[in-house]
Design an enzyme around this catalytic site. Structure first.
Site, mmCIF file in Angstrom:
data_model
loop_
_atom_site.group_PDB
_atom_site.id
_atom_site.type_symbol
_atom_site.label_atom_id
_atom_site.label_comp_id
_atom_site.label_asym_id
_atom_site.label_seq_id
_atom_site.Cartn_x
_atom_site.Cartn_y
_atom_site.Cartn_z
ATOM 1 N N CYS A 76 0.838 -1.207 0.000
ATOM 2 C CA CYS A 76 0.000 0.000 0.000
ATOM 3 C C CYS A 76 0.870 1.252 0.000
ATOM 4 C CB CYS A 76 -0.892 0.026 1.237
ATOM 5 S SG CYS A 76 -2.333 -1.006 1.097
ATOM 6 N N HIS A 77 0.410 2.236 -0.753
ATOM 7 C CA HIS A 77 1.099 3.524 -0.785
ATOM 8 C C HIS A 77 0.703 4.343 0.439
ATOM 9 C CE1 HIS A 77 1.113 2.289 -5.004
ATOM 10 N NE2 HIS A 77 2.203 3.024 -5.123
ATOM 11 N N GLU A 113 -7.559 1.237 3.155
ATOM 12 C CA GLU A 113 -7.662 2.059 4.362
ATOM 13 C C GLU A 113 -9.018 1.862 5.035
ATOM 14 O OE1 GLU A 113 -4.198 3.401 2.204
ATOM 15 O OE2 GLU A 113 -6.216 2.913 1.536
ATOM 16 N N ASP A 127 -11.022 -6.816 21.906
ATOM 17 C CA ASP A 127 -10.021 -6.660 22.962
ATOM 18 C C ASP A 127 -10.631 -6.089 24.241
ATOM 19 O OD1 ASP A 127 -7.307 -6.546 24.085
ATOM 20 O OD2 ASP A 127 -7.548 -4.370 23.884
#
Length: 159
Positions: A76-77, A113, A127
């Site tokens: 990924c950029h 993203e 979590d």
């Protein structure tokens, strides 16, 4: 089917060269879900989870994950995002749905993203609630839509 672009002439991984691509407005929306016991969902909504406000922490985790996707996903950029918005809704019983919308003006899309944002938010919910329930399940995680770029718009049939 178009050839895969993440491989060089030697068949090894490479980051795609986007230097010649046009800058366009790009938007991607992704979703995931966390399935849990009704009591766990009730405690999240009531804000009575011992670790704190689950949705507030998951929201920040999703935004941070979107901003740092290129550090997680090797090809990924790094992108300058212009907006990240995380939404939560539930079915009133046992499922929390997480949606992320990510925006940029750039040479490559923001699908990864958006997918990373909902994944990190879902993992954060897990979590923060795992002491109450270890058998929560995450998913499916999927792209709902994308706008912009040379390949045009996309809308999932599951949207």
């Amino acid at each position: 089917m178009e050839p895969l672009t993440h491989f060089n002439e030697e068949g090894r991984a490479r980051m795609v060269d986007i230097s010649e691509k046009e800058i366009t407005k790009r938007i991607a929306v992704a979703a995931s879900s966390v399935k849990m016991n009704p009591d766990t969902l009730m405690r999240i909504k009531a804000g009575s989870v011992d670790k704190g406000d689950v949705l507030a922490v998951a929201q920040v985790a999703g935004i941070m994950a979107a901003k740092n996707t290129s550090q997680w996903i090797p090809m990924c950029h790094p992108l300058q995002l212009s907006g990240v918005n995380i939404h939560f809704e539930d079915n009133g019983h046992d499922t929390l749905k997480i949606t992320a919308e990510v925006k940029t003006s750039g040479k490559t899309g923001v699908e990864m993203e958006a997918l990373t944002a909902v994944s990190a938010a879902a993992l954060t919910v897990y979590d923060m609630c795992k002491a109450m329930q270890k058998d929560m399940s995450i998913g499916p995680t999927h792209l709902i839509s994308k706008e912009g770029g040379k390949n045009g718009d996309y809308r999932s049939s599951e949207a």
